[in-house]
Write a protein that holds these residues in place. Sequence first.
Motif, PDB file in Angstrom:
ATOM      1  N   UNK A 415     -58.332 -35.037  -4.589  1.00 39.39           N
ATOM      2  CA  UNK A 415     -59.167 -34.306  -3.629  1.00 39.39           C
ATOM      3  C   UNK A 415     -58.387 -33.295  -2.794  1.00 39.39           C
ATOM      4  N   UNK A 416     -57.107 -33.552  -2.568  1.00 41.86           N
ATOM      5  CA  UNK A 416     -56.300 -32.565  -1.857  1.00 41.86           C
ATOM      6  C   UNK A 416     -56.178 -31.285  -2.686  1.00 41.86           C
ATOM      7  N   UNK A 417     -55.943 -31.443  -3.991  1.00 40.81           N
ATOM      8  CA  UNK A 417     -55.844 -30.277  -4.875  1.00 40.81           C
ATOM      9  C   UNK A 417     -57.170 -29.529  -4.926  1.00 40.81           C
ATOM     10  N   UNK A 418     -58.282 -30.265  -4.894  1.00 43.07           N
ATOM     11  CA  UNK A 418     -59.604 -29.627  -4.919  1.00 43.07           C
ATOM     12  C   UNK A 418     -59.792 -28.737  -3.693  1.00 43.07           C
ATOM     13  N   UNK A 419     -59.491 -29.271  -2.507  1.00 39.07           N
ATOM     14  CA  UNK A 419     -59.678 -28.496  -1.275  1.00 39.07           C
ATOM     15  C   UNK A 419     -58.789 -27.258  -1.299  1.00 39.07           C
ATOM     16  N   UNK A 420     -57.520 -27.431  -1.702  1.00 40.72           N
ATOM     17  CA  UNK A 420     -56.610 -26.287  -1.759  1.00 40.72           C
ATOM     18  C   UNK A 420     -57.127 -25.235  -2.742  1.00 40.72           C
ATOM     19  N   UNK A 421     -57.603 -25.689  -3.908  1.00 43.31           N
ATOM     20  CA  UNK A 421     -58.092 -24.781  -4.947  1.00 43.31           C
ATOM     21  C   UNK A 421     -59.308 -23.991  -4.446  1.00 43.31           C
ATOM     22  N   UNK A 422     -60.212 -24.679  -3.770  1.00 38.87           N
ATOM     23  CA  UNK A 422     -61.400 -24.015  -3.221  1.00 38.87           C
ATOM     24  C   UNK A 422     -61.007 -22.977  -2.176  1.00 38.87           C
ATOM     25  N   UNK A 423     -60.108 -23.353  -1.268  1.00 38.45           N
ATOM     26  CA  UNK A 423     -59.705 -22.421  -0.210  1.00 38.45           C
ATOM     27  C   UNK A 423     -58.989 -21.197  -0.784  1.00 38.45           C
ATOM     28  N   UNK A 424     -58.167 -21.407  -1.824  1.00 39.33           N
ATOM     29  CA  UNK A 424     -57.495 -20.277  -2.471  1.00 39.33           C
ATOM     30  C   UNK A 424     -58.510 -19.369  -3.157  1.00 39.33           C
ATOM     31  N   UNK A 425     -59.502 -19.972  -3.796  1.00 37.71           N
ATOM     32  CA  UNK A 425     -60.554 -19.198  -4.458  1.00 37.71           C
ATOM     33  C   UNK A 425     -61.321 -18.345  -3.452  1.00 37.71           C
ATOM     34  N   UNK A 426     -61.704 -18.937  -2.328  1.00 36.86           N
ATOM     35  CA  UNK A 426     -62.473 -18.206  -1.324  1.00 36.86           C
ATOM     36  C   UNK A 426     -61.648 -17.084  -0.691  1.00 36.86           C
ATOM     37  N   UNK A 427     -60.356 -17.302  -0.565  1.00 40.85           N
ATOM     38  CA  UNK A 427     -59.478 -16.277   0.006  1.00 40.85           C
ATOM     39  C   UNK A 427     -59.383 -15.064  -0.929  1.00 40.85           C
ATOM     40  N   UNK A 428     -59.314 -15.350  -2.236  1.00 37.52           N
ATOM     41  CA  UNK A 428     -59.179 -14.282  -3.228  1.00 37.52           C
ATOM     42  C   UNK A 428     -60.505 -13.573  -3.487  1.00 37.52           C
ATOM     43  N   UNK A 429     -61.610 -14.315  -3.408  1.00 36.68           N
ATOM     44  CA  UNK A 429     -62.920 -13.759  -3.780  1.00 36.68           C
ATOM     45  C   UNK A 429     -63.534 -13.015  -2.599  1.00 36.68           C
ATOM     46  N   UNK A 430     -63.047 -11.808  -2.368  1.00 38.26           N
ATOM     47  CA  UNK A 430     -63.547 -11.023  -1.242  1.00 38.26           C
ATOM     48  C   UNK A 430     -65.023 -10.685  -1.400  1.00 38.26           C
TER      49      UNK A 430
END
Length: 434
Positions: A415-430
């Motif tokens: 679940x830690x990897x999931x949260x990090x992955x989601x936050x990275x995705x949202x940061x990149x997806x302007x």
Amino acid sequence: MKIGIIGGGITGLVLAQRLSHQGNIVTVFDNNNQLGGLTTYHDYGLFTWDRFYHVILPSDTHLINFIRDIGLGDKLRWHRSLTGFYDNKKFYSISNAIEFLRFPLFGLMGKIRLAFTLLYGSRINNWQSLEKILVEDWLLKLGGKNTYEKLWKPLLLSKLGENYKRISAVFIWAYIRRLFSARDSSLSKEQLGYVSGGYKTVIDRLEELIKATGGQICTSTAVEYIAPAQEGGIWVEFQGKKEHFDKVIFTGPVNVLQQVVANDLVKVSQTRETVEYLGVICMTLITRKPLIPYYVVNIADRNIPFTGVIGMSNLVSLEETAGYHMTFLPKYILSTDPLLKQPEEELRQLFFQGIRLMFPELKQDDIVAAHINRAIKVQPLQVLNYSSLVPKVSTENADFFVVNTSQFVNDSVNNNAVVRHVDEFLKKSTLLNS
């Protein structure tokens, strides 16, 4: 914006919370009757707790911060944990440096080489080179045969079953990197955590937050078709209805994606081999007394049908479980293994054979209940050159996105990897913030 999220597992729920917090109106679709995916909960009759075992490490900073973000920081609980080992009908404790040095199954040189393996593995950054090496070969080279046979091989079996023979060194590297910081050096003991009430507390809070911003949660709802709209945005068809969204994010497996999306919405690159997944059969034993004093016991004895023992009640307060002790007994197998479809009674017999071998003193009166849960797709098998096998999904539409765990090419699924992955995705997806 009006955003549709396909999949109500942790990935979909974290996305929904983050996006609704930004002021978007979110609808989550999930074909199961309760949210959470592999992190969902189970009614054990006397209490409700997680369906499968989960733990929070001090290094899980993305997950911990997320739990605080949603107002559950005061529900985090931390506890010292012990680690055990079982071989040839004997239990060994390897929970601190002294016990580790006394561990009789391999000598001092083996222990030095094991310490070197952990230190070396935790400091590697170039995971791509490890993709080309079998985990067995890597561990044998660093730690020697005796350490491998007595410690690493049982650990691999507990996490992967017999499939460990085809796995790359990336798997154990990710495992070492995550677990290395579970030990609090200032206290010289392992600290593990959980949320009071289990993940049901987290899921309930997320549902509450999403609905408070005007969002919707649609459980027991299978999405049948996803297609681009001529006027922009995406159409989602479900249960004979059709709804328009400005953006849609798909969080399920790639094979499901291919079944429900219009051909002109995404392109999936074809690879020579398909990604294989591990499934799990997990018995949860509810007893009047503890089976073990450890949080986890790694099993070297091949006569035991399950691949590990997780003494959840040695981490979780008994107040959470109505005073009863909860032990998880997982068996990891390929998602295509026919054992996953065996009748429950046959699985119970198989697991109880192992329980009687490991715990001959356990009386029938001590057992309150035994529940069996299964999951077909727990995590992808990180075989050699796994990153090249993962289908590359490219969306052909600016309003459609794909985020799922098959993209974790250099990480374990947690679940830690999931949260990090989601936050990275949202940061990149302007585009999502436009």
